[in-house]
Design a protein around this motif. Structure first.
Motif, short mmCIF file in Angstrom:
data_model
loop_
_atom_site.label_atom_id
_atom_site.label_comp_id
_atom_site.label_asym_id
_atom_site.label_seq_id
_atom_site.Cartn_x
_atom_site.Cartn_y
_atom_site.Cartn_z
N THR A 133 68.63 0.44 36.76
CA THR A 133 67.22 0.54 37.14
C THR A 133 66.94 1.83 37.90
O THR A 133 65.81 2.07 38.32
CB THR A 133 66.80 -0.65 38.04
N ALA A 134 67.95 2.64 38.08
CA ALA A 134 67.74 3.88 38.82
C ALA A 134 66.75 4.75 38.05
O ALA A 134 66.74 4.77 36.82
CB ALA A 134 69.06 4.62 38.99
N SER A 135 65.92 5.47 38.79
CA SER A 135 64.86 6.20 38.10
C SER A 135 65.34 7.53 37.53
O SER A 135 64.78 8.02 36.56
CB SER A 135 63.69 6.42 39.06
N GLY A 136 66.36 8.11 38.07
CA GLY A 136 66.83 9.38 37.53
C GLY A 136 68.33 9.46 37.67
O GLY A 136 68.95 8.50 38.11
N PRO A 137 68.91 10.57 37.27
CA PRO A 137 70.37 10.68 37.39
C PRO A 137 70.84 10.68 38.84
O PRO A 137 71.94 10.20 39.13
CB PRO A 137 70.71 11.98 36.68
N ASP A 138 70.03 11.19 39.74
CA ASP A 138 70.47 11.21 41.14
C ASP A 138 70.08 9.91 41.82
O ASP A 138 68.91 9.55 41.82
CB ASP A 138 69.82 12.38 41.89
N VAL A 139 71.06 9.24 42.38
CA VAL A 139 70.78 7.98 43.06
C VAL A 139 71.20 8.15 44.52
O VAL A 139 72.37 8.45 44.80
CB VAL A 139 71.56 6.80 42.43
N ALA A 140 70.26 7.95 45.42
CA ALA A 140 70.57 8.11 46.85
C ALA A 140 71.19 6.82 47.37
O ALA A 140 70.96 5.74 46.81
CB ALA A 140 69.29 8.42 47.61
N ALA A 141 71.96 6.92 48.44
CA ALA A 141 72.51 5.73 49.08
C ALA A 141 71.36 4.82 49.46
O ALA A 141 70.35 5.28 50.01
CB ALA A 141 73.31 6.12 50.32
#
Ligand code: PMP
Length: 995
Positions: free
Chosen positions: A491-499
């Motif tokens: 469900t992450a919106s983009g390749p970068d996922v923040a903690a």
């Protein structure tokens, strides 16, 4: 010289051996004869013998296009090795008459180069099994060769040929067209993909002259009298090259992987051996496994191509084992292989292992937004979860897990990293792969749709599962590793996922009945291979390496490791050694730690299943739920001693005696077979007023003081004190080894007459027998099936001498004999007393003595007989359940069907394996007698114990018994099926083929 300026070696047309002999005698002055043609890829190799019996190796080669300079170089290598590494077992070059080390002579097939070498003893590794020690030595020898050649200069002409490891890609591409099998093609392309990743590294690795052909035909080994294998020869320097020195090790390793159950273990031994004398760099350690695999691929495709053109026996033999080895190797993760080799060389599994473990020791953010409580779910072999369910039924597992989680609406389940999982249990060995029974990573048992947030910021790398790359910085600088997430819908919106950001939601069925399971594992895979995935489970053997390569993600998820730890085999064994008497031996050199039995299978701590062909007490199968339930119900109601009145003892006594012929209808309940025999002998002595007892030679009747003295298997064996004066031995009616064989139709009455003679002697010498105590088919003595008429003749003679006759049915009763419920019925006789034990309680200590009213009354002299545990309510409930199961499930008839199939199958193995001297049996009680020679019948005792160990590695439990400890005893649970017979016989056949 070929077009690209390199020397090309070719195979010459072979000479008639006699023509070669003529050249050798005239040019080398050796009067040799008896040429024997040996294998060889390019050269014609002959073993010849001089008049004193000394052997030499004659090599006849085509002239290399480059002329004799290559030959000079080869010789310089050999001499260099001889001077720098005198400890290596190398052949010496025998000079020709003119002092030259080779001779070029004209022959009927053109000019040929002749060389004569001293002969080395030993057989090629390709023709032997390899001990772990030998494999280590192989690596060491390769290391010594490499060290010695390191000081040779690079040759002025670049030399290459089709076995040059650097050319693996070309060689494979050129011949892969000859491979038809799609699976073989896929295996080759997989390992060549690994090769391609390390190929660019090769030029930067340490270089030197390499023998480059330490294959299993070029290394000889001998076996010392103490059984130790040693390398006795290093042959064939003629593929030498100047190359990356790791090629030396890769070639030796590649061929060592062939014909092995566990190739990774083999690679670890060889590489560690090399590293001990020639320390490898990290990059060399990364390259060696892909190179070794590429060597197998080169070998497989090259010989497949050559065989497609002209049939070549050498090649055909090689291919028979090379393709299966390549298939196994192709399934090993190369990153894991690198880690395992590093561990074998005493290095951390990964150069960054400790840094990554520290980096995942604390979460940057909670893994999920919900506040929930973790419920540990133990899916290990010993887990209570599996006590009452069929773990191969996902629905039952699901209900059991729901039961654990259900009471807590906010709970989620946690299965710990690197725990064995019984849901993945598999048979040990089976000549194939180790079952991958161990969970890699933490598994979270969530509900469908549960949100999962990211505990540590990262970048999503691929859609194959969900892989997050984490780039962090610690005290040593930047560090990259990955976390792998299974069972998540991203469900992450983009390749970068923040903690702390959304990562995905739990989705899908884990397929093992655990509902939605999200698996999280940390991987330090050095070269992330998109699409290749990261395993969700690994073999127990690999767990130690993965423990470093994939640190426990529990802390990253804010969890504590939860599962209850159980003792591992080593600890169990060491406590046992410390706290139990040493005379109570355990089976096996390295016993497995058994934690569960079910049906015909036993399971160890790693979730390995072992087929139980031996465990004679579990008559109706391990953990039969009806037996367990009968025990549980009675245990919850009443358990006490037999001086109280309760129904179970009466009804079970009735049920048990109903299975016996009249007048055997009075029972004494006891706890063990030994106790039963002890009591039976006591009754006989008291009732007859006599002291002496006749037994059959070789018998075992138990462990009490009295019956040990009635067990030749003990009193004649190690530590035995010999027969007490009141014990008398009847000749064992063994038709395989005794004077009256299978071919003698009167064997039964002849052995019976031997018994009668003993009883007469006892009477006439003033020691008349109180009893003749005999099994109905001898168990521990080696599965001795009596010839027709033996029991009838012997019983009649015993009674004529005034003895009571006692049938020891401890091993054989309760339907196992198939044709009859009790063993003595096979002989058409009725004893005065029957003793029984093992099968009655399906493993619960329950035994009995049954006799006639008359004898029981005669034993009642006024002295009380009391047995605290014998016949207690729980024992009787269990005994009753066992009898019901045997009767309800038709196990007696089943024993007949499966027993016959078993005997037939064993006889088929016997036809192939001369070590099987005899197969005998009755019903589901069989014996396989192993002999070194079918004529002398020399017992193969050491081999029988080796078979026991090898069968364990195949996942089958067997053990030898018999007077000579050389008879494999087969006494499985009565629910054994034909499919289990097949597993047994196939494993036995494989094991015997390797002896
Ligand atoms: N009799 C026979 C024929 C046996 O084989 C055995 C055990 N192997 C016994 C008696 C002794 O039984 P237990 O071990 O239950 O004391």
């Amino acid at each position: 010289m070929s077009a690209d300026g390199v020397v090309d070696l070719r195979r010459p047309e072979p000479l008639e051996p006699d023509e070669a002999l003529e050249v050798v005698s005239s040019a080398f002055g050796l009067a040799v004869s008896h040429p024997v043609t040996l294998g060889g890829e390019f050269d014609q190799n002959l073993r010849v013998t001089d008049p004193t019996g000394r052997h030499y190796l004659v090599k006849v080669s085509a002239l290399p296009d480059a002329g004799p300079s290559t030959a000079d170089w080869h010789e310089r290598i050999l001499l260099h090795l001889q001077t720098t590494a005198p400890e290596l077992p190398l052949p010496r070059l025998i000079p020709a008459l003119g002092g030259h080390r080779y001779v070029i002579a004209p022959t009927s097939k053109g000019d040929r180069m002749f060389r004569v070498l001293s002969w080395l003893t030993g057989a090629p590794l390709a023709e032997q099994e390899h001990s772990d020690e030998l494999l280590g030595e192989l690596g060491r020898v390769a290391g010594l060769v490499s060290n010695a050649l390191a000081s040779m200069p690079e040759p002025s002409t670049a030399i290459t040929h089709d076995w040059d490891m650097r050319r693996a890609r070309d060689v494979v591409d050129r011949s892969i067209g000859a491979v038809d099998d799609p699976q073989q093609q896929a295996d080759v392309s997989e390992v060549m993909r690994w090769f391609d990743t390390i190929e660019p590294l090769l030029a930067d690795l340490p270089r030197g002259v390499a023998h480059q052909d330490l294959n299993d035909s070029n290394i000889l080994a001998t076996t010392d009298p103490d059984g130790r294998q040693r390398i006795s020869g290093v042959l064939d320097i003629y593929d030498a090259l100047y190359t990356a020195r790791v090629a030396e090790l890769a070639v030796a390793t590649g061929y060592a992987l062939v014909r092995k159950q566990d190739p990774m273990h083999v690679a670890q031994l060889v590489v560690a051996g090399f590293n001990a004398v020639a320390p490898l760099t990290d990059d060399e350690l990364a390259a060696v496994f892909p190179l070794a695999a590429a060597r197998l691929a080169m070998n497989a495709v090259t010989w497949t191509q050559r065989n497609a053109n002209t049939r070549n026996d050498h090649g055909a033999r090689r291919m028979q084992h090379t393709w299966p080895a390549l298939a196994k190797v192709a399934r090993i993760d190369p990153d894991y292989a690198e880690a395992a080799l590093r561990v074998a060389c005493g290095r951390p599994a990964h150069p960054d292992a400790r840094r990554v473990a520290a980096a995942v020791a604390t979460p940057a953010a909670p893994w999920s937004t919900a506040e929930r409580s973790a419920v540990p779910v133990d899916t290990g072999t010993a887990s209570d979860l599996f006590d009452v369910i069929n773990w191969d039924q996902p629905a039952e597992v699901g209900r059991a897990v729901d039961g654990l989680l259900g009471s807590r609406a906010d709970g989620f389940g946690v299965i710990d990293h690197l725990r064995p999982n019984l849901l993945w249990a598999g048979q040990r060995g089976v000549g194939a792969d180790e079952p991958a029974t161990t969970t890699l990573g933490t598994r979270l048992l969530l509900r469908e749709g549960d949100p999962v947030t990211c505990p540590l910021g990262g970048v999503i790398e691929t859609g194959d599962g969900l892989v997050l790359r984490h780039d962090v910085v610690d005290d040593d600088g930047p560090l990259t590793f990955r976390t792998h997430w299974h069972g998540l819908r991203p469900t992450a919106s983009g390749p970068d996922v923040a903690a702390g950001a959304a990562l995905g939601s739990a989705h899908g069925d884990a397929g093992d009945g655990l509902g939605t399971a999200v698996g999280v594992s940390v991987s330090l895979a050095r070269r992330h291979r998109p699409g290749a995935g990261w395993p969700e489970r690994v073999t127990p053997g690999a767990a130690a390496v993965f423990a470093e390569l994939s640190p426990d993600p529990a802390a990253l998820l804010g969890l504590e490791r939860a599962s209850a730890s159980t003792l591992r085999a080593q600890n169990v064994l060491s406590i046992r050694r410390e706290r139990l008497a040493s005379s109570q031996r355990a089976y096996y050199r390295a016993p497995m730690n058994l934690q569960r039995g079910r049906g015909v299978w036993l399971y160890d701590e790693d979730g390995y299943g072992y087929l139980d062909s031996l465990n004679n007490v579990t008559h109706v199968g391990h953990a039969d739920p009806r037996v367990a339930e009968a025990s549980r119900r009675q245990m919850n109601k009443l358990n006490t001693n037999s001086r109280f009145l309760y129904e179970g003892i009466s009804t079970y006594a009735q049920k048990l005696t109903d299975t016996l012929p009249d007048p055997l209808n009075v029972v004494f309940f006891v706890c063990t077979g030994s106790e039963a025999n002890d009591l039976a002998v006591r009754i006989a002595r008291q009732v007859t007023g006599r002291a002496d007892i006749a037994i059959i030679d070789g018998a075992y009747h138990g462990n009490t003081g009295v019956v040990t003295g009635l067990s030749p298997n003990r009193y004649k064996g190690p530590g035995g004190a010999g027969a007490p004066p009141t014990t008398h031995e009847v000749m064992i009616p063994d038709r395989y080894r005794g004077p009256f064989g299978y071919d003698d139709p009167d064997a039964g009455s002849k052995y019976g007459a031997e018994a009668a003679r003993l009883f007469d002697d006892m009477v006439s010498s003033g020691h008349p027998p109180a009893a003749f105590l005999a099994e109905s088919l001898m168990g521990t003595a080696g599965n001795i099936v009596f010839p027709d008429g033996f029991l009838a003749t012997a019983f009649a003679a015993a009674r004529a001498a005034g003895a009571l006759v006692i049938s020891d049915e401890v091993q054989v009763g309760v339907g196992r004999m198939a044709d009859t419920f009790w063993g003595f019925e096979l002989g058409g006789v009725v004893p005065d007393i029957v003793t029984m034990g093992k099968p009655l309680g399906n493993g619960h200590p329950l035994a009995a003595v049954v006799t006639t009213r008359e004898i029981a009354d005669a034993f009642d002299t006024g002295m009380k007989y009391f047995n605290t545990f014998g016949g207690n309510p729980v024992s009787c409930a269990i005994g009753s359940a066992v009898l019901d199961i045997v009767l309800d499930d038709g196990l007696q008839q089943h024993a007949g069907e499966v027993g016959r199939y078993f005997a037939d199958s064993l006889r088929q193995v016997q036809r192939r394996r001369p070590i099987i001297g005899d197969v005998r049996g009755q019903g589901l009680y069989l014996g396989v007698e192993l002999v070194r020679d079918r004529d002398t019948k020399e017992p193969a005792k050491a081999e029988a114990f080796e078979v026991t160990e090898l069968m364990k590695a195949e996942g089958v439990i067997v053990f030898p018994n018999g007077v000579h400890d050389n008879v494999l005893k087969i006494k499985p649970p009565m629910i054994f099926q034909r499919e289990h017979v097949d597993i047994y016989c196939e494993a036995l056949d494989r094991v015997l083929s390797r002896l």
